[in-house]
Design an enzyme around this catalytic site. Structure first.
Site, PDB file in Angstrom:
ATOM      1  N   LYS A  14       0.841  -1.211   0.000  1.00 10.25           N
ATOM      2  CA  LYS A  14       0.000   0.000   0.000  1.00 10.25           C
ATOM      3  C   LYS A  14       0.874   1.258   0.000  1.00 10.25           C
ATOM      4  O   LYS A  14       0.650   2.186  -0.767  1.00 10.25           O
ATOM      5  CB  LYS A  14      -0.939   0.010   1.223  1.00 10.25           C
ATOM      6  CG  LYS A  14      -1.858  -1.209   1.319  1.00 10.25           C
ATOM      7  CD  LYS A  14      -2.796  -1.150   2.502  1.00 10.25           C
ATOM      8  CE  LYS A  14      -2.131  -1.226   3.851  1.00 10.25           C
ATOM      9  NZ  LYS A  14      -1.449  -2.496   4.169  1.00 10.25           N
ATOM     10  N   ARG A  88     -10.461  -0.033   7.824  1.00  6.69           N
ATOM     11  CA  ARG A  88      -9.929  -1.321   8.261  1.00  6.69           C
ATOM     12  C   ARG A  88     -11.018  -2.288   8.711  1.00  6.69           C
ATOM     13  O   ARG A  88     -10.740  -3.436   9.004  1.00  6.69           O
ATOM     14  CB  ARG A  88      -9.000  -1.118   9.475  1.00  6.69           C
ATOM     15  CG  ARG A  88      -7.654  -0.534   9.153  1.00  6.69           C
ATOM     16  CD  ARG A  88      -6.790  -1.576   8.542  1.00  6.69           C
ATOM     17  NE  ARG A  88      -5.482  -1.794   9.093  1.00  6.69           N
ATOM     18  CZ  ARG A  88      -4.390  -1.118   8.790  1.00  6.69           C
ATOM     19  NH1 ARG A  88      -4.430  -0.054   8.056  1.00  6.69           N
ATOM     20  NH2 ARG A  88      -3.233  -1.494   9.261  1.00  6.69           N
ATOM     21  N   ARG A 126      11.642  -5.206   5.848  1.00  5.23           N
ATOM     22  CA  ARG A 126      11.426  -3.778   5.548  1.00  5.23           C
ATOM     23  C   ARG A 126      12.261  -2.858   6.435  1.00  5.23           C
ATOM     24  O   ARG A 126      12.403  -3.064   7.629  1.00  5.23           O
ATOM     25  CB  ARG A 126       9.953  -3.425   5.737  1.00  5.23           C
ATOM     26  CG  ARG A 126       9.716  -1.912   5.611  1.00  5.23           C
ATOM     27  CD  ARG A 126       8.263  -1.537   5.529  1.00  5.23           C
ATOM     28  NE  ARG A 126       7.494  -2.032   6.647  1.00  5.23           N
ATOM     29  CZ  ARG A 126       6.173  -1.989   6.699  1.00  5.23           C
ATOM     30  NH1 ARG A 126       5.489  -1.488   5.699  1.00  5.23           N
ATOM     31  NH2 ARG A 126       5.541  -2.455   7.751  1.00  5.23           N
ATOM     32  N   ARG A 160      10.509  -0.598  11.777  1.00  3.50           N
ATOM     33  CA  ARG A 160       9.289  -0.313  12.535  1.00  3.50           C
ATOM     34  C   ARG A 160       9.143  -1.286  13.693  1.00  3.50           C
ATOM     35  O   ARG A 160       9.479  -2.456  13.559  1.00  3.50           O
ATOM     36  CB  ARG A 160       8.077  -0.425  11.597  1.00  3.50           C
ATOM     37  CG  ARG A 160       7.579   0.910  11.104  1.00  3.50           C
ATOM     38  CD  ARG A 160       6.573   0.791  10.008  1.00  3.50           C
ATOM     39  NE  ARG A 160       5.398  -0.003  10.348  1.00  3.50           N
ATOM     40  CZ  ARG A 160       4.335  -0.147   9.553  1.00  3.50           C
ATOM     41  NH1 ARG A 160       4.309   0.456   8.381  1.00  3.50           N
ATOM     42  NH2 ARG A 160       3.313  -0.885   9.912  1.00  3.50           N
ATOM     43  N   ARG A 171      -1.287  -8.942  13.075  1.00  2.00           N
ATOM     44  CA  ARG A 171      -1.854  -7.985  12.114  1.00  2.00           C
ATOM     45  C   ARG A 171      -2.528  -8.709  10.959  1.00  2.00           C
ATOM     46  O   ARG A 171      -3.565  -8.280  10.458  1.00  2.00           O
ATOM     47  CB  ARG A 171      -0.747  -7.062  11.565  1.00  2.00           C
ATOM     48  CG  ARG A 171      -0.428  -5.909  12.482  1.00  2.00           C
ATOM     49  CD  ARG A 171       1.013  -5.484  12.349  1.00  2.00           C
ATOM     50  NE  ARG A 171       1.354  -4.877  11.079  1.00  2.00           N
ATOM     51  CZ  ARG A 171       2.597  -4.809  10.591  1.00  2.00           C
ATOM     52  NH1 ARG A 171       3.606  -5.322  11.281  1.00  2.00           N
ATOM     53  NH2 ARG A 171       2.835  -4.234   9.453  1.00  2.00           N
TER      54      ARG A 171
END
Ligand code: AP5
Ligand code: MG
Length: 218
Positions: A14, A88, A126, A160, A171
């Site tokens: 995203k 969401r 990431r 993160r 998640r």
């Protein structure tokens, strides 16, 4: 240019595809994850509460999110926008629709469909930069030239707090339980385009970007 609602699992791209659309078309991105990460930097009760929820991988309450999104939409009024990370759940989707209908604003919902194992790998690899450029240590063309340093602005890259396997698993489950049901809601309204966003030997990030571009220019 259509306004965009990006739907997709953690790691589906995203943020990455928002960046590509911003640089091609000048969209304004509203990333609720980024907005919340700003709130966590505040030394307030709300900041601490949001930080704990995000680290656990659960959703922040609808009450907080709806106030946040309403304010943000007011700020971008008139400019084409991308919603990255909102809605969401069905409650958020329905309230968003009533807000946008009041303002006579239309949109295209785009689902970035990516396999769970691919998302997990992307999330654990990431690295992010405060300038917004995304990196990934597992993808050759997404690695920084100098380890740990942003190619664009020279800042130190950050991992993160929720980019670990335990938080990803939570998640992902939250995504299946709460966010996936929104697809049917948008499908019923003829507002959904699904895009296979798995990068493969025969499908590059640019190919995925091209499909997204076609969907918004339709
Ligand atoms: P948020 O920040 O939105 O996180 P997320 O949805 O889990 O999504 P990510 O940002 O992890 O993934 P992405 O799809 O943006 O992938 P990216 O492009 O970076 O939300 C965080 C938390 O905030 C939530 O858990 C929740 O607590 C809270 N929250 C947010 N919104 C909320 C709401 N509306 N209601 C309640 N709570 C809310 O890509 C991932 C990696 O893969 C990158 O390293 C990238 O370089 C790489 N990559 C991308 N595309 C490719 C590709 N094609 N091939 C190879 N690698 C790729
Ligand atoms: Mg993101």
């Amino acid at each position: 240019m259509k306004n965009i609602i990006f739907l997709g699992a953690p790691g589906s791209g995203k943020g990455t595809h928002s960046n590509m659309l911003i640089s091609d078309f000048g969209y304004t991105q509203i990333s609720t994850g980024d907005l919340l990460r700003e709130i966590t930097k505040e030394d307030t009760e709300l900041g601490r509460k949001v930080k704990n929820i995000m680290a656990s991988g659960e959703l922040v309450s609808d009450e907080i999110m709806l106030e946040l999104i309403e304010n943000k939409l007011q700020m971008v009024e008139g400019k084409p926008f991308i919603l990255d990370g909102f809605p969401r759940n069905l409650t958020q989707a329905k309230v968003l629709d009533s807000l946008l209908t009041k303002k006579n604003i239309d949109y295209q919902a785009i689902y970035l469909d990516v396999e769970e194992s691919t998302c997990r790998k992307r999330i654990t690899g990431r690295l992010t930069c405060k300038c917004g450029k995304p990196y990934n240590i597992y993808t050759e063309d997404l690695r920084p030239i100098v380890e740990g340093i942003c190619d664009v602005c020279g800042s130190t890259l950050i991992k993160r707090e929720d980019d670990n396997v335990a938080s990803f698993n939570k998640r992902y489950q939250v995504f299946i339980d709460n966010t996936l049901p929104i697809l049917a809601y948008y499908e019923e309204q003829n507002k959904l385009v699904k895009i296979d966003a798995n990068q493969t030997d025969t499908k590059s990030r640019d190919d995925i970007h091209k499909e997204i571009t076609e969907a918004i220019n339709d």
